[in-house]
Design a protein around this motif. Structure first.
Motif, PDB file in Angstrom:
ATOM      1  N   ALA A 232     -48.254   8.331 118.267  1.00 25.81           N
ATOM      2  CA  ALA A 232     -49.571   7.680 118.228  1.00 25.81           C
ATOM      3  C   ALA A 232     -49.420   6.174 118.446  1.00 25.81           C
ATOM      4  CB  ALA A 232     -50.260   7.954 116.896  1.00 25.81           C
ATOM      5  N   LEU A 233     -50.307   5.609 119.277  1.00 24.04           N
ATOM      6  CA  LEU A 233     -50.306   4.173 119.536  1.00 24.04           C
ATOM      7  C   LEU A 233     -51.208   3.480 118.516  1.00 24.04           C
ATOM      8  CD1 LEU A 233     -50.654   4.292 123.412  1.00 24.04           C
ATOM      9  CD2 LEU A 233     -48.617   3.636 122.129  1.00 24.04           C
ATOM     10  N   PRO A 234     -50.881   2.243 118.147  1.00 22.27           N
ATOM     11  CA  PRO A 234     -51.716   1.521 117.174  1.00 22.27           C
ATOM     12  C   PRO A 234     -53.137   1.362 117.690  1.00 22.27           C
ATOM     13  CG  PRO A 234     -49.610   0.410 117.496  1.00 22.27           C
ATOM     14  CD  PRO A 234     -49.690   1.477 118.537  1.00 22.27           C
ATOM     15  N   PRO A 235     -54.146   1.618 116.869  1.00 26.06           N
ATOM     16  CA  PRO A 235     -55.545   1.508 117.320  1.00 26.06           C
ATOM     17  C   PRO A 235     -55.955   0.074 117.649  1.00 26.06           C
ATOM     18  CG  PRO A 235     -55.451   1.870 114.951  1.00 26.06           C
ATOM     19  CD  PRO A 235     -54.053   2.038 115.458  1.00 26.06           C
ATOM     20  N   THR A 236     -55.205  -0.923 117.152  1.00 30.72           N
ATOM     21  CA  THR A 236     -55.560  -2.322 117.413  1.00 30.72           C
ATOM     22  C   THR A 236     -55.167  -2.771 118.815  1.00 30.72           C
ATOM     23  OG1 THR A 236     -53.433  -2.979 116.418  1.00 30.72           O
ATOM     24  CG2 THR A 236     -55.379  -2.960 114.994  1.00 30.72           C
ATOM     25  N   LEU A 237     -54.354  -1.979 119.525  1.00 34.08           N
ATOM     26  CA  LEU A 237     -53.929  -2.347 120.869  1.00 34.08           C
ATOM     27  C   LEU A 237     -54.842  -1.688 121.905  1.00 34.08           C
ATOM     28  CD1 LEU A 237     -50.040  -1.959 120.585  1.00 34.08           C
ATOM     29  CD2 LEU A 237     -51.418  -4.017 120.267  1.00 34.08           C
ATOM     30  N   GLY A 238     -54.830  -2.233 123.107  1.00 33.77           N
ATOM     31  CA  GLY A 238     -55.573  -1.627 124.198  1.00 33.77           C
ATOM     32  C   GLY A 238     -56.916  -2.287 124.428  1.00 33.77           C
ATOM     33  N   GLY A 239     -57.730  -1.659 125.313  1.00 33.58           N
ATOM     34  CA  GLY A 239     -59.021  -2.212 125.686  1.00 33.58           C
ATOM     35  C   GLY A 239     -60.178  -1.494 125.025  1.00 33.58           C
ATOM     36  N   ARG A 240     -61.379  -1.902 125.366  1.00 31.39           N
ATOM     37  CA  ARG A 240     -62.596  -1.319 124.805  1.00 31.39           C
ATOM     38  C   ARG A 240     -62.892   0.017 125.471  1.00 31.39           C
ATOM     39  NH1 ARG A 240     -67.117  -5.663 125.632  1.00 31.39           N
ATOM     40  NH2 ARG A 240     -68.276  -4.191 124.328  1.00 31.39           N
ATOM     41  N   ALA A 241     -63.629   0.848 124.777  1.00 31.87           N
ATOM     42  CA  ALA A 241     -64.002   2.158 125.321  1.00 31.87           C
ATOM     43  C   ALA A 241     -65.043   1.978 126.416  1.00 31.87           C
ATOM     44  CB  ALA A 241     -64.557   3.042 124.219  1.00 31.87           C
ATOM     45  N   ILE A 242     -65.040   2.893 127.384  1.00 33.10           N
ATOM     46  CA  ILE A 242     -65.981   2.815 128.490  1.00 33.10           C
ATOM     47  C   ILE A 242     -66.667   4.172 128.680  1.00 33.10           C
ATOM     48  CG2 ILE A 242     -64.195   3.386 130.209  1.00 33.10           C
ATOM     49  CD1 ILE A 242     -65.750   1.504 132.138  1.00 33.10           C
ATOM     50  N   GLY A 243     -67.936   4.128 129.074  1.00 30.62           N
ATOM     51  CA  GLY A 243     -68.690   5.358 129.297  1.00 30.62           C
ATOM     52  C   GLY A 243     -68.869   6.175 128.034  1.00 30.62           C
ATOM     53  N   SER A 244     -68.707   7.462 128.154  1.00 28.81           N
ATOM     54  CA  SER A 244     -68.840   8.359 127.004  1.00 28.81           C
ATOM     55  C   SER A 244     -67.519   8.543 126.281  1.00 28.81           C
ATOM     56  CB  SER A 244     -69.371   9.718 127.459  1.00 28.81           C
ATOM     57  OG  SER A 244     -68.489  10.293 128.422  1.00 28.81           O
ATOM     58  N   ASP A 245     -66.560   7.650 126.587  1.00 31.38           N
ATOM     59  CA  ASP A 245     -65.264   7.663 125.911  1.00 31.38           C
ATOM     60  C   ASP A 245     -64.516   8.969 126.169  1.00 31.38           C
ATOM     61  OD1 ASP A 245     -63.312   6.377 124.517  1.00 31.38           O
ATOM     62  OD2 ASP A 245     -64.093   6.871 122.534  1.00 31.38           O
ATOM     63  N   MET A 246     -64.335   9.303 127.467  1.00 33.25           N
ATOM     64  CA  MET A 246     -63.591  10.500 127.847  1.00 33.25           C
ATOM     65  C   MET A 246     -62.140  10.146 128.118  1.00 33.25           C
ATOM     66  SD  MET A 246     -66.172  12.556 130.425  1.00 33.25           S
ATOM     67  CE  MET A 246     -66.245  11.206 131.580  1.00 33.25           C
ATOM     68  N   THR A 247     -61.260  11.113 127.904  1.00 33.15           N
ATOM     69  CA  THR A 247     -59.858  10.938 128.260  1.00 33.15           C
ATOM     70  C   THR A 247     -59.707  11.073 129.772  1.00 33.15           C
ATOM     71  OG1 THR A 247     -59.298  13.289 128.097  1.00 33.15           O
ATOM     72  CG2 THR A 247     -59.177  11.960 126.063  1.00 33.15           C
ATOM     73  N   TYR A 248     -58.519  10.777 130.251  1.00 29.47           N
ATOM     74  CA  TYR A 248     -58.246  10.875 131.694  1.00 29.47           C
ATOM     75  C   TYR A 248     -58.502  12.299 132.199  1.00 29.47           C
ATOM     76  CZ  TYR A 248     -55.468  11.062 135.998  1.00 29.47           C
ATOM     77  OH  TYR A 248     -55.055  11.260 137.290  1.00 29.47           O
ATOM     78  N   PHE A 249     -58.060  13.281 131.448  1.00 30.51           N
ATOM     79  CA  PHE A 249     -58.199  14.679 131.879  1.00 30.51           C
ATOM     80  C   PHE A 249     -59.651  15.142 131.785  1.00 30.51           C
ATOM     81  CE2 PHE A 249     -53.919  14.038 130.181  1.00 30.51           C
ATOM     82  CZ  PHE A 249     -53.176  14.351 131.308  1.00 30.51           C
ATOM     83  N   GLU A 250     -60.387  14.685 130.771  1.00 31.78           N
ATOM     84  CA  GLU A 250     -61.797  15.024 130.659  1.00 31.78           C
ATOM     85  C   GLU A 250     -62.611  14.390 131.790  1.00 31.78           C
ATOM     86  OE1 GLU A 250     -61.941  15.432 125.761  1.00 31.78           O
ATOM     87  OE2 GLU A 250     -62.546  13.575 126.769  1.00 31.78           O
ATOM     88  N   ALA A 251     -62.243  13.158 132.156  1.00 33.09           N
ATOM     89  CA  ALA A 251     -62.933  12.489 133.256  1.00 33.09           C
ATOM     90  C   ALA A 251     -62.683  13.207 134.573  1.00 33.09           C
ATOM     91  CB  ALA A 251     -62.479  11.034 133.349  1.00 33.09           C
ATOM     92  N   GLY A 252     -61.432  13.600 134.796  1.00 36.49           N
ATOM     93  CA  GLY A 252     -61.117  14.343 136.016  1.00 36.49           C
ATOM     94  C   GLY A 252     -61.836  15.676 136.066  1.00 36.49           C
ATOM     95  N   ALA A 253     -61.919  16.348 134.916  1.00 40.45           N
ATOM     96  CA  ALA A 253     -62.609  17.643 134.867  1.00 40.45           C
ATOM     97  C   ALA A 253     -64.099  17.482 135.151  1.00 40.45           C
ATOM     98  CB  ALA A 253     -62.399  18.288 133.497  1.00 40.45           C
ATOM     99  N   ALA A 254     -64.684  16.383 134.693  1.00 45.14           N
ATOM    100  CA  ALA A 254     -66.109  16.147 134.926  1.00 45.14           C
ATOM    101  C   ALA A 254     -66.400  16.004 136.420  1.00 45.14           C
ATOM    102  CB  ALA A 254     -66.561  14.894 134.178  1.00 45.14           C
ATOM    103  N   ILE A 255     -65.525  15.298 137.127  1.00 46.69           N
ATOM    104  CA  ILE A 255     -65.714  15.149 138.569  1.00 46.69           C
ATOM    105  C   ILE A 255     -65.510  16.493 139.261  1.00 46.69           C
ATOM    106  CG2 ILE A 255     -64.859  14.001 140.641  1.00 46.69           C
ATOM    107  CD1 ILE A 255     -66.342  12.144 138.768  1.00 46.69           C
ATOM    108  N   SER A 256     -64.526  17.256 138.804  1.00 51.18           N
ATOM    109  CA  SER A 256     -64.261  18.568 139.415  1.00 51.18           C
ATOM    110  C   SER A 256     -65.416  19.536 139.186  1.00 51.18           C
ATOM    111  CB  SER A 256     -62.969  19.163 138.835  1.00 51.18           C
ATOM    112  OG  SER A 256     -61.864  18.325 139.119  1.00 51.18           O
TER     113      SER A 256
END
Length: 605
Positions: free
Chosen positions: A513-537
């Protein structure tokens, strides 16, 4: 100095006031999108000669000189730390010419303007002329962001400011060493001997200190948490030691030390540089407020027609001529030469170093050097205000501006990224997709989206990517750790509010698990990479909708209840990337980008 009553403020309160004014001016300038130096100049003059609340000479006494000297030494060390030989060797021909040819010619031209127009002695002119070739990297950066120049002229101005920062400081230091020796030596032979000895000691100490620090850091002789304290202690030590051999040679020592460390390829160099940049912002702000507050009304009144003529001669002759000569017969188009030639804002470093050298020259018996600080203030104020208001219209007149629309950089060439890029392009926004895997960019290239193949954190990306054109970053590769690393690393560059990241896959094991304090802000409906790809498919697409008086935000929500808004371009042209909890502002003329089910005719095709 200011004659108003100041005894009511003790040194601690005065020190706090300097810090509050410096940092407060920087913050207010960020909010108002204007050069911070203008606000710092006004703040220092108001509390100093204006209201008499701050009189540094009285409140800090004999400690004022050493305080400013140490601050300037750290500022010059920071300048040396930016002079990376690799960056200079990779720079365009135009940048090399501006540094190798333009800097010496600029020194000569500035010295001549100071002597013949401002009426200073050759000694004071040579020292002040050296530091005048610095165009102020801290001033250039916000001006470039505001003007949004085309890539090449922006790179020319930016790299010239960065590289000439230590070069100009070094020129001023060398000229000052010559003046010191000539003023204190009893014979020419003694002068040459003292100068050679002082410069040799300063050079050897600077190289030895830089080599020793680099070796100690590389071999882990110093723990990570002590690297910055050790660096500053060594810096102060060699500065004081060199000064004991030849007065003021410590400035040359710390500059050389910084250059050596910059080229030592230390693994911790980025962290060291980022910390010293923060320290330099504080020191530069403090020194500038102190120098402005320390100006007397009489000294300001000494700015007569010769001072105005001097500023005009620098803007119209001493800056353009060396640049035009340096860029002659180069591959730089004439319009870009003109823009660079007539764009030379000076910054806080100029005032800080000029103020210190002015005091030192007066102490050596060169009385007219007392006019250096007010001339420096006049030059900085005039150039910053002039270029701050004219750079954008002049660049537009010459056809050298990039798009005024806010750009978006997307990391990762997935189908989701390409679909989003195409939707943003419908809003006439600059969009680029970057990916270290060339095969991942195939769909983006076929869709006509601009691409960059490579790691955007690499040195090559720094040279080839025009980050000024992009104000938003979306990290959306299939590697959550890489997304997090890039978002965290580039947050200071873009601003944390402008860095977004696709949702990370939830790890059941704390080991991964990566620390929650690192990284950027959430975008859209907050989907993962695989969920986003599935939505387009599954047939979803990014659709652009313009709100009108007849079709309001409520109408849009009623018609698209399952849509996931990702971006909003306001009527004023301001772009907002939306997270799962971000409220849409809406309004007539606003344009929404949302992920929703494709139209039936498209779904069938």
């Amino acid at each position: 100095m200011a004659t108003a009553e100041v005894s009511g403020m003790d040194p601690v309160m005065a020190f706090a006031l300097v810090g509050a004014l410096g940092v407060g001016s920087q913050w207010l300038a960020w909010r108002l999108r204007m050069p911070a130096i203008v606000l710092m100049l006004a703040a220092g003059l108001i509390v100093g000669p204006g209201l008499g609340l701050l009189n540094p000479a009285e409140q800090f006494g004999s400690m004022l000189g050493p305080m400013v000297a140490i601050a300037v030494a750290i500022i010059l060390f920071e300048g040396g730390l930016t002079l990376n030989a690799h960056s200079l060797s990779d720079a365009a021909t135009g940048v090399k010419r501006l540094v190798v040819v333009g800097a010496p010619l600029g020194w000569i031209a500035s010295t001549a303007a100071l002597h013949y127009v401002a009426g200073l002695s050759w000694e004071a002119s040579a020292v002040f002329g050296g530091i005048m070739i610095v165009t102020g990297p801290t001033v250039i950066a916000p001006l470039l962001r505001q003007a949004k120049l085309s890539k090449r002229p922006a790179a020319l101005l930016q790299w010239e400011a960065i590289v000439n920062d230590p070069v100009g400081a070094l020129a001023a230091v060398l000229a000052f060493e010559v003046v010191v020796v000539l003023q204190t030596a009893t014979s020419v032979g003694e002068a040459v001997q003292a100068l050679a000895l002082g410069m040799a000691v300063a050079t050897v100490l600077g190289i030895a200190a830089g080599w020793g620090v680099a070796r100690a850091f590389r071999l882990a002789y110093v723990p990570e948490y002590m690297k910055v304290p050790v660096l500053f202690v060594v810096l102060l030590g060699v500065f004081a030691l060199a000064d004991s051999v030849l007065h003021e040679s410590g400035l040359l020592t710390v500059t050389i030390m910084g250059i050596w460390i910059a080229n030592a390829h230390l693994p911790s160099y980025v962290e060291l540089r980022r910390f010293k940049e923060h320290a330099t912002v504080l020191l530069v702000s403090g020194v500038f407020i102190l120098l402005a507050a320390g100006m007397s009304v009489e000294l300001l009144k000494s700015l007569d027609w010769r001072a105005a003529a001097f500023v005009a001669s620098v803007i119209l002759l001493a800056r353009p001529l060396p640049v035009l000569v340096a860029l002659a017969f180069s591959n730089v188009p004439w319009r870009e030469r003109l823009l660079v030639a007539f764009t030379g804002p000076r910054g806080v470093v100029l005032v800080a170093v000029a103020g210190l050298f002015g005091e030192r020259l007066v102490a050596l018996g060169i009385e007219d050097a007392g006019r250096i600080p007010p001339l420096a203030f006049a030059l900085v104020a005039a150039t910053v205000v002039l270029h701050g208001f004219t750079l954008t219209p002049v660049a537009k007149l010459l056809g050298l501006t990039a798009s005024n629309a806010p750009g978006v950089m997307i990391l990762g060439g997935s189908r989701w990224s390409v679909a989003l890029a195409q939707a943003l392009q419908k809003l006439d926004l600059p969009v680029i997709i970057a990916d270290p895997n060339h095969a991942h960019l195939r769909a983006a290239r076929e869709a006509g989206v601009e691409t960059y193949f490579g790691d955007i954190l690499s040195e090559a990306a720094e040279d080839r990517l025009d980050l000024v054109a992009y104000e938003k970053l979306i990290c959306a590769t299939d590697n959550d750790a890489y997304n997090t690393f890039v978002a965290t690393d580039l947050a200071p560059e873009f601003g944390r509010d402008n860095v977004f990241q696709i949702k990370r896959v939830k790890q059941t094991s704390t080991r991964h698990a990566l620390p929650p304090t690192l990284g950027g802000r959430a975008i859209g409906s907050d989907m993962t990479y695989f969920e986003a790809g599935a939505a387009i498919s599954e047939g979803k697409e990014f659709r652009v909708t313009t709100l009108t008086e007849e079709f309001t935000l409520d109408d849009w929500r009623a018609e698209h209840p399952d849509a996931s808004p990702v971006a909003e371009l306001g009527p004023n042209g301001q772009l907002r990337l939306l997270g799962p909890k971000t409220e849409i502002k809406g309004g007539v003329g606003a344009r929404l980008v949302a992920l929703s089910q494709a139209r039936p005719e498209r779904a069938e095709s």
